[in-house]
Design a protein around this motif. Structure first.
Motif, PDB file in Angstrom:
ATOM      1  N   UNK A   1       0.804  -1.230   0.000  1.00 28.38           N
ATOM      2  CA  UNK A   1       0.000   0.000   0.000  1.00 28.38           C
ATOM      3  C   UNK A   1       0.835   1.276   0.000  1.00 28.38           C
ATOM      4  N   UNK A   2       1.953   1.309   0.785  1.00 27.46           N
ATOM      5  CA  UNK A   2       2.717   2.551   0.897  1.00 27.46           C
ATOM      6  C   UNK A   2       3.415   2.936  -0.411  1.00 27.46           C
ATOM      7  N   UNK A   3       3.564   1.978  -1.339  1.00 20.09           N
ATOM      8  CA  UNK A   3       4.221   2.291  -2.615  1.00 20.09           C
ATOM      9  C   UNK A   3       3.286   3.026  -3.567  1.00 20.09           C
ATOM     10  N   UNK A   4       1.980   2.962  -3.330  1.00 18.79           N
ATOM     11  CA  UNK A   4       0.963   3.686  -4.097  1.00 18.79           C
ATOM     12  C   UNK A   4       1.126   3.462  -5.609  1.00 18.79           C
ATOM     13  N   UNK A   5       1.360   2.205  -5.951  1.00 19.24           N
ATOM     14  CA  UNK A   5       1.537   1.867  -7.358  1.00 19.24           C
ATOM     15  C   UNK A   5       0.262   2.089  -8.157  1.00 19.24           C
ATOM     16  N   UNK A   6      -0.880   2.109  -7.489  1.00 10.27           N
ATOM     17  CA  UNK A   6      -2.145   2.303  -8.207  1.00 10.27           C
ATOM     18  C   UNK A   6      -2.263   3.703  -8.802  1.00 10.27           C
ATOM     19  N   UNK A   7      -1.358   4.628  -8.425  1.00  6.03           N
ATOM     20  CA  UNK A   7      -1.357   5.970  -9.017  1.00  6.03           C
ATOM     21  C   UNK A   7      -0.665   5.996 -10.378  1.00  6.03           C
ATOM     22  N   UNK A   8       0.132   4.992 -10.648  1.00  5.38           N
ATOM     23  CA  UNK A   8       0.954   5.027 -11.845  1.00  5.38           C
ATOM     24  C   UNK A   8       0.169   5.024 -13.149  1.00  5.38           C
ATOM     25  N   UNK A   9      -0.893   4.229 -13.286  1.00  6.97           N
ATOM     26  CA  UNK A   9      -1.635   4.284 -14.554  1.00  6.97           C
ATOM     27  C   UNK A   9      -2.153   5.681 -14.887  1.00  6.97           C
ATOM     28  N   UNK A  10      -2.685   6.394 -13.915  1.00  7.41           N
ATOM     29  CA  UNK A  10      -3.176   7.754 -14.176  1.00  7.41           C
ATOM     30  C   UNK A  10      -2.025   8.668 -14.580  1.00  7.41           C
ATOM     31  N   UNK A  11      -0.874   8.502 -13.941  1.00  9.73           N
ATOM     32  CA  UNK A  11       0.307   9.302 -14.301  1.00  9.73           C
ATOM     33  C   UNK A  11       0.734   8.995 -15.730  1.00  9.73           C
ATOM     34  N   UNK A  12       0.694   7.708 -16.105  1.00  9.21           N
ATOM     35  CA  UNK A  12       1.095   7.308 -17.447  1.00  9.21           C
ATOM     36  C   UNK A  12       0.143   7.915 -18.486  1.00  9.21           C
ATOM     37  N   UNK A  13      -1.138   7.890 -18.192  1.00 16.64           N
ATOM     38  CA  UNK A  13      -2.113   8.487 -19.113  1.00 16.64           C
ATOM     39  C   UNK A  13      -1.909   9.994 -19.232  1.00 16.64           C
ATOM     40  N   UNK A  14      -1.647  10.651 -18.103  1.00 19.49           N
ATOM     41  CA  UNK A  14      -1.410  12.098 -18.129  1.00 19.49           C
ATOM     42  C   UNK A  14      -0.134  12.413 -18.903  1.00 19.49           C
TER      43      UNK A  14
END
Length: 883
Positions: free
Chosen positions: A336-349
């Motif tokens: 959880x602390x790595x917050x990898x689930x944020x990466x797809x949105x960053x990749x799209x942006x």
């Protein structure tokens, strides 16, 4: 029945009496510079049921054990039965060496002439005393090999156990493994201990591993403690163990240190409950983590040891072609602390950001990490990433540990990280070492990687995908310079291991309670006011019965200066390693630390010492109160120069980093205190003090010229050229006068001295050279004159005032607290030669005024600047708990 079992079965009121009946052990030939050897043997003897005693006067049965040796099976020791009517000695054998050879020649029944004692049980004190005095035992003595006394294989090196919860793929586990492998290269023996089974793929070990995963969890700390004592471990170094297990290991009596690998959110369970008695030293993987430890656990010493990698394993490689696509890498296990689930949105942006800049290319992400099926939060983290990837339609690939990180980085254009908290990520180090830019959240120790590093972009922990995308697009389209050399400077396995080895040695060498010796560390004891003050203070402490030692950084051992000889003549020990410049600063510091281990400090005081040595020493003394005494402007200018390029691997980059290592920072005059606050340590103001002669020593009224005197070493800092210029300017308005200057030529100032001699050759100026009797010089003078820049609390003017001389001084540093204009002399603006000349003329015309100033000068010293006052002030500072 063992002694420990016997005592446990006695009624409570009989335990004390039984303890006094425990057989005694004497640890022989303790090395004062390697105190861990004697401690190693003491723990072994006590585990076998002995009470260790000091001195050589023994009574009753006893064990003689040479320092550094340990019994192979201390828990099973039983005293051998002694035959009636004979002197009886039982001997334990080492795995090899002189005693083993002796045994192979004589079998198990030995003659009375023996090799030096190594491990011997004596049934009576008579044979023990004979062995200690080097005498031959009586011919009818019975001397046998007793297997229960046999010794484990050890050596003189510090033995450090690296203890980790499991050997799985992870940063902390890599650090523990690398330390175990590298410590022998830094003078320490090492053993890697693995407590449990891995949740992820197993990290391949580099050497022998002591695997305790088969031992029940509640029993493994006790099992390991007994094993470590039996094998002669000197320090236990734990990684990831929780508070309960750490405390259980500390009960072994072996000094315990712990590396904390994460920010507070990721500390091992219960760590915030640790107390000073539970652990000797905490090592933080970053300065950010150290700050949290200091805040939460202020009573436990803490130091930063930056994580390190082997640069050759992650060499700089060219960035891959961008002809087809851009590739981002993220190296992290799903948690959880790595917050990898944020990466797809960053990749799209990022895809949109690149398009807005006219770049239409695919962007893909490789996540190098493993999902542990045994950890539900890891499984859910992985699933959340996959859901987000499907939602945003981005190209994402998991390696699940099947592709080496080195290959992942070689094929990537940048590393992205959005962890909520970090210690100091090895992945970040590996990427930067490979020449890849890093775009990461400003959490944990990541900021420490950004020091002078254009390849690191820090973003707020809650930065939006758009913000990440802008930073990533900048790095992809205009790659910053590679930062691999910056990483190789500070964050290497060698730097990390060297620091751990040094702290482990300190933990094993320094007693839990402060020592008794007051240590002064200074450059030299040659000429100069700072050196004079130090000698006065050291002798004053010594006269009051306090143990004092000094370490010198810039003297040659074989050529004592008069100042060093002065301390030696007063019974004060002085340690002189090879001087700075001949040996590396760290080597000199390590030699001083070895001497301090032999005479543990009550406090360490830096007094006009080289900045680099101070940084290294203060960092290396986590169990000691360290004080820095500023000599004035020179301290600050030298410190600022050093901080521009601090020693590699040393977490000390801004003044407050150094201040955290200090108990106090002392300045010599009040106006300097505000500037000193930037250091971040408690600031004290303690002016210098001098001996007040019983009577004035200024020149008695005789015929002849008026004598102006100045005592200063010939150095550009003393601005004697300005003094000569002022004397030249005043001379036409002076009565018959002469200027006498006492002081030797400072090393490197020969050209400046030649210029001064040329400037003064047509003036009544006398160059007296180095003087050993300042009082005799004062007796030749009517007025003392001093132009000096920079100046702290100059001793030359204090000594002149104590002798009853009016003083003319430039208003620099602490001179205004010494010379009260119009009362005991004249204080003139700094760098104003004309004003100084006017003051010389002013005092030359009024003998009665000079006499009144003489009385005021001595009274001012009596009230504010005596050596007794200075000693009392420093006594309260260095020993605040003294009654």
């Amino acid at each position: 029945m063992s002694h420990s079992r016997l005592i446990s079965e006695l009624p409570g009121d009989a335990v004390t009496a039984a303890v006094t009946l425990r057989p005694r052990a004497l640890i022989l030939d303790a090395d004062r510079n390697k105190p861990w050897l004697a401690e190693r043997s003491r723990r072994s003897a006590e585990a076998a049921g002995f009470t260790c005693v000091e001195g050589t006067h023994l009574s009753g049965p006893c064990l003689i054990l040479r320092a550094g040796e340990v019994l192979r099976s201390p828990g099973s020791f039983r005293p051998p039965p002694a035959p009636q009517g004979k002197a009886f000695v039982a001997v334990g054998l080492p795995p090899s060496g002189e005693w083993s050879d002796f045994h192979s020649r004589h079998g198990g029944d030995y003659p009375a002439t023996l090799p030096p004692p190594l491990c011997e049980w004596h049934a009576t004190e008579e044979t023990a005393q004979a062995r200690l005095s080097g005498e031959t035992l009586p011919p009818d003595s019975r001397i046998v090999h007793w297997q229960a006394l046999d010794l484990a294989r050890t050596d003189q090196r510090l033995s450090v156990y690296q203890i980790v919860t499991s050997l799985q793929h992870g940063g902390a586990e890599k650090i523990a493994r690398d330390l175990a492998n590298a410590l022998p290269d830094h003078g320490a023996a090492s053993c890697l201990v693995v407590l449990g089974k891995p949740h992820r793929g197993t990290l391949p070990p580099n050497g022998v591993v002591l695997d305790l995963s088969h031992v029940p969890r509640l029993e493994r700390a006790g099992f390991l403690s007994k094993l470590a004592i039996a094998q002669g471990a000197d320090v236990l170094h734990v990684h990831l163990t929780d508070a309960d297990e750490t405390r259980a290991l500390a009960k072994s009596g072996i000094p315990l240190i712990a590396t904390i690998h994460n920010s507070r959110q990721g500390w091992p369970r219960g760590w915030e409950t640790m107390a000073s008695g539970d652990i000797r030293l905490m090592l933080a993987c970053s300065q950010a983590v150290e700050a949290e430890l200091r805040e939460s656990l202020p009573k436990i010493p803490a130091r930063t040891v930056w994580n390190g990698i082997r640069p050759n394993q992650f060499p700089e490689t060219p960035l891959p072609s961008t002809h087809i696509c851009f590739t981002l890498a993220c190296v992290a296990n799903p948690r959880p602390q790595k917050r990898l689930d944020r990466l797809p949105a960053i990749l799209a942006a990022l895809r949109d950001e690149l398009a807005s800049r006219g770049v239409i290319k695919p962007v893909r992400l490789i996540i190098a990490g493993e999902t542990s099926p045994r950890l539900p939060d890891a499984v859910e983290s992985r699933a959340a990433v996959d859901r987000e990837a499907a939602k945003f339609g981005v190209d994402l690939q998991w390696t699940e540990g099947k592709q080496p990180v080195r290959e992942v980085l070689a094929n990537a254009h940048a590393l992205v990280s959005c962890s909520a908290h970090e210690g100091l990520s090895l992945a970040h180090l590996e990427a930067l070492s490979s020449g890849r830019p890093l775009i990461a959240c400003d959490t944990g120790g990541t900021r420490e990687l950004a020091w002078k590093n254009p390849a690191v972009t820090l973003l707020d922990a809650e930065a939006t995908p758009a913000t990440f995308a802008q930073a990533l697009a900048d790095a992809l389209l205009s790659p910053p310079p590679s930062a691999h050399k910056l990483i190789w400077r500070d964050f290497t396995t060698d730097n990390m291991t060297e620091r751990v080895a040094r702290f482990a040695k300190q933990a094993a060498s320094f007693p839990k309670e402060p020592g008794h010796t007051l240590w002064f560390v200074t450059n030299n004891l040659a000429m100069g006011g700072a050196q004079s003050s130090l000698r006065r203070l050291a002798k004053s402490f010594h006269q009051r019965g306090l143990p004092v030692k000094a370490a010198l950084l810039q003297e040659y051992p074989e050529h004592p200066t008069p100042g060093r000889q002065d301390l030696l003549d007063h019974g004060i020990e002085v340690f002189v390693p090879p001087p700075a410049g001949i040996i590396d600063p760290q080597e000199g510091v390590d030699l001083i630390l070895g001497e301090m281990a032999a005479a543990p400090p009550a406090a360490v005081v830096f007094w006009n010492a080289i900045t680099t040595h101070k940084l290294l020493l203060a960092d290396a003394l986590p169990f000691t109160r360290v004080h820095d005494i500023s000599p004035g402007e020179m301290w600050f200018s030298s410190f600022e120069r050093c901080m521009e390029n601090p020693p590699p691997g040393l977490p000390c980059r801004v003044p407050s980093d150094y201040g955290r290592l200090l108990e106090s920072f002392t300045v010599k005059y009040s106006a300097e205190a505000t500037r000193a606050e930037a250091i971040g340590a408690p600031v004290m103001v303690i002016p210098n003090g001098v001996i007040l002669p019983p009577a004035p020593r200024r020149r008695k009224k005789v015929e002849g010229p008026l004598v102006f005197g100045s005592a200063a070493r010939i150095s550009p800092q003393k601005r004697l050229d300005e003094l000569i210029a002022a004397f030249r300017l005043a001379l036409p308005d002076l009565p018959e006068s002469v200027l006498k200057i006492a002081g030797g030529i400072e090393t490197g100032a020969a050209d400046y001295a030649a210029e001064l001699f040329e400037l003064s050759k047509d003036l009544p100026v006398e160059w007296l050279g180095e003087t050993q009797d300042i009082g005799d010089f004062h007796a030749q003078c009517d007025v003392f004159v001093m132009i000096s820049d920079p100046a702290g609390c100059p001793n030359a003017s204090l000594e002149a005032l104590a002798s009853g001389l009016p003083v003319i001084a430039s208003d620099v540093g602490g001179a205004s607290e010494q010379v009260i204009d119009g009362l005991n002399g004249r204080l003139v603006p700094a760098r104003d030669v004309s004003a100084f000349a006017d003051a010389m003329v002013d005092l030359s015309r009024d003998a009665a005024r000079r006499d009144a100033m003489s009385l005021a000068a001595r009274e001012h010293i009596r009230q504010h600047f005596t050596v007794e006052r200075m000693t009392d002030d420093y006594l309260r500072l260095f020993f605040p708990d003294a009654s």
